[in-house]
Design an enzyme around this catalytic site. Sequence first.
Site, PDB file in Angstrom:
ATOM      1  N   LYS A  49      47.669  41.477  31.591  1.00  0.00           N
ATOM      2  CA  LYS A  49      46.648  42.660  31.729  1.00  0.00           C
ATOM      3  C   LYS A  49      47.069  44.289  31.508  1.00  0.00           C
ATOM      4  O   LYS A  49      46.523  44.993  31.597  1.00  0.00           O
ATOM      5  CB  LYS A  49      45.983  42.733  32.884  1.00  0.00           C
ATOM      6  CG  LYS A  49      45.226  41.595  33.518  1.00  0.00           C
ATOM      7  CD  LYS A  49      44.374  41.785  34.568  1.00  0.00           C
ATOM      8  CE  LYS A  49      43.772  40.437  35.414  1.00  0.00           C
ATOM      9  NZ  LYS A  49      43.328  40.610  36.690  1.00  0.00           N
ATOM     10  N   ARG A  99      35.119  34.741  43.478  1.00  0.00           N
ATOM     11  CA  ARG A  99      34.145  35.744  43.601  1.00  0.00           C
ATOM     12  C   ARG A  99      32.672  35.225  43.298  1.00  0.00           C
ATOM     13  O   ARG A  99      32.169  35.219  43.801  1.00  0.00           O
ATOM     14  CB  ARG A  99      34.492  37.068  42.811  1.00  0.00           C
ATOM     15  CG  ARG A  99      35.276  38.044  43.486  1.00  0.00           C
ATOM     16  CD  ARG A  99      35.800  38.933  42.525  1.00  0.00           C
ATOM     17  NE  ARG A  99      36.896  38.450  41.672  1.00  0.00           N
ATOM     18  CZ  ARG A  99      37.640  39.140  40.947  1.00  0.00           C
ATOM     19  NH1 ARG A  99      37.605  40.492  41.182  1.00  0.00           N
ATOM     20  NH2 ARG A  99      38.463  38.569  39.983  1.00  0.00           N
TER      21      ARG A  99
HETATM   22  P1  ADP Z   1      41.164  41.738  39.441  1.00  0.00           P
HETATM   23  O1  ADP Z   1      41.649  42.532  38.260  1.00  0.00           O
HETATM   24  O2  ADP Z   1      40.327  40.536  38.980  1.00  0.00           O
HETATM   25  O3  ADP Z   1      40.577  42.488  40.445  1.00  0.00           O
HETATM   26  P2  ADP Z   1      43.742  40.554  40.367  1.00  0.00           P
HETATM   27  O4  ADP Z   1      44.614  40.022  39.332  1.00  0.00           O
HETATM   28  O5  ADP Z   1      44.437  41.765  41.091  1.00  0.00           O
HETATM   29  O6  ADP Z   1      42.249  40.961  40.000  1.00  0.00           O
HETATM   30  O7  ADP Z   1      43.292  39.590  41.337  1.00  0.00           O
HETATM   31  C1  ADP Z   1      44.259  38.545  42.264  1.00  0.00           C
HETATM   32  C2  ADP Z   1      43.365  37.595  43.003  1.00  0.00           C
HETATM   33  O8  ADP Z   1      42.351  38.278  43.776  1.00  0.00           O
HETATM   34  C3  ADP Z   1      42.544  36.898  42.184  1.00  0.00           C
HETATM   35  O9  ADP Z   1      42.504  35.540  42.779  1.00  0.00           O
HETATM   36  C4  ADP Z   1      41.246  37.351  41.971  1.00  0.00           C
HETATM   37  O10 ADP Z   1      40.194  36.475  42.000  1.00  0.00           O
HETATM   38  C5  ADP Z   1      41.166  37.870  43.554  1.00  0.00           C
HETATM   39  N1  ADP Z   1      40.270  38.896  43.730  1.00  0.00           N
HETATM   40  C6  ADP Z   1      40.077  40.113  43.113  1.00  0.00           C
HETATM   41  N2  ADP Z   1      39.103  41.124  43.622  1.00  0.00           N
HETATM   42  C7  ADP Z   1      38.360  40.225  44.612  1.00  0.00           C
HETATM   43  C8  ADP Z   1      37.279  39.904  45.481  1.00  0.00           C
HETATM   44  N3  ADP Z   1      36.442  41.181  45.259  1.00  0.00           N
HETATM   45  N4  ADP Z   1      36.812  39.203  46.122  1.00  0.00           N
HETATM   46  C9  ADP Z   1      37.859  38.123  46.039  1.00  0.00           C
HETATM   47  N5  ADP Z   1      39.068  37.995  45.517  1.00  0.00           N
HETATM   48  C10 ADP Z   1      39.185  38.763  44.706  1.00  0.00           C
END
Ligand code: ADP
Length: 171
Positions: A49, A99
């Site tokens: 990313k 989510r």
């Molecule tokens: P993002 O850029 O999608 O926020 P990350 O790569 O940092 O994501 O996410 C790491 C993990 O945390 C993934 O499994 C993502 O689905 C989960 N995640 C991110 N934001 C949330 C949220 N608001 N609720 C639940 N899970 C989340």
Amino acid sequence: MKKAREDTLKIAIYPGSFDPITYGHLDVLERAATLFDRVIVAMAANSGKEPSLFTLKERHEMILEAISNLHNVEVMDAMGLMVDFAKEHDAIALIRGLRAISDFEYEFQMALMNRKLHPRVITVFLMPHDSYTYLNSTIVREVASFGGDISQFVPPGVAVRLTEKFSKSKG
Ligand code: ADP
């Protein structure tokens, strides 16, 4: 004696890019911390990313601050395949947050691929409180970049850093 205890510890890895960590991530993390003896937040140094808004060091610091009340949670930088990282740390599970339906397709593929690579590492999906189902780091960065109020989405320390980041880029 200590060794025997360590062998039975249930360790989970929670991988992600955390750019930056939000209350959604923390919600998932709190749930994971009640299920496992130890949870390692694996901050992906090669998440695909890139470019990220925050450096690895900044993201690491923000996570550390945010998890200070979670005594069985720690943070590490991670490279390479998450299942390899999990095996290296004797983890039995990979935690992922779900989510919305939009997360499902990708997460489903990744979980099955990881299972093929390392059948003994189990992917565990956790759903956040419904007030965080719309939340992701990208949206938070976007709102912050336009000067919007992000205090309900991220811990105070993260909000301060986001504000600083964008006021610097404007100034
Ligand atoms: P993002 O850029 O999608 O926020 P990350 O790569 O940092 O994501 O996410 C790491 C993990 O945390 C993934 O499994 C993502 O689905 C989960 N995640 C991110 N934001 C949330 C949220 N608001 N609720 C639940 N899970 C989340």
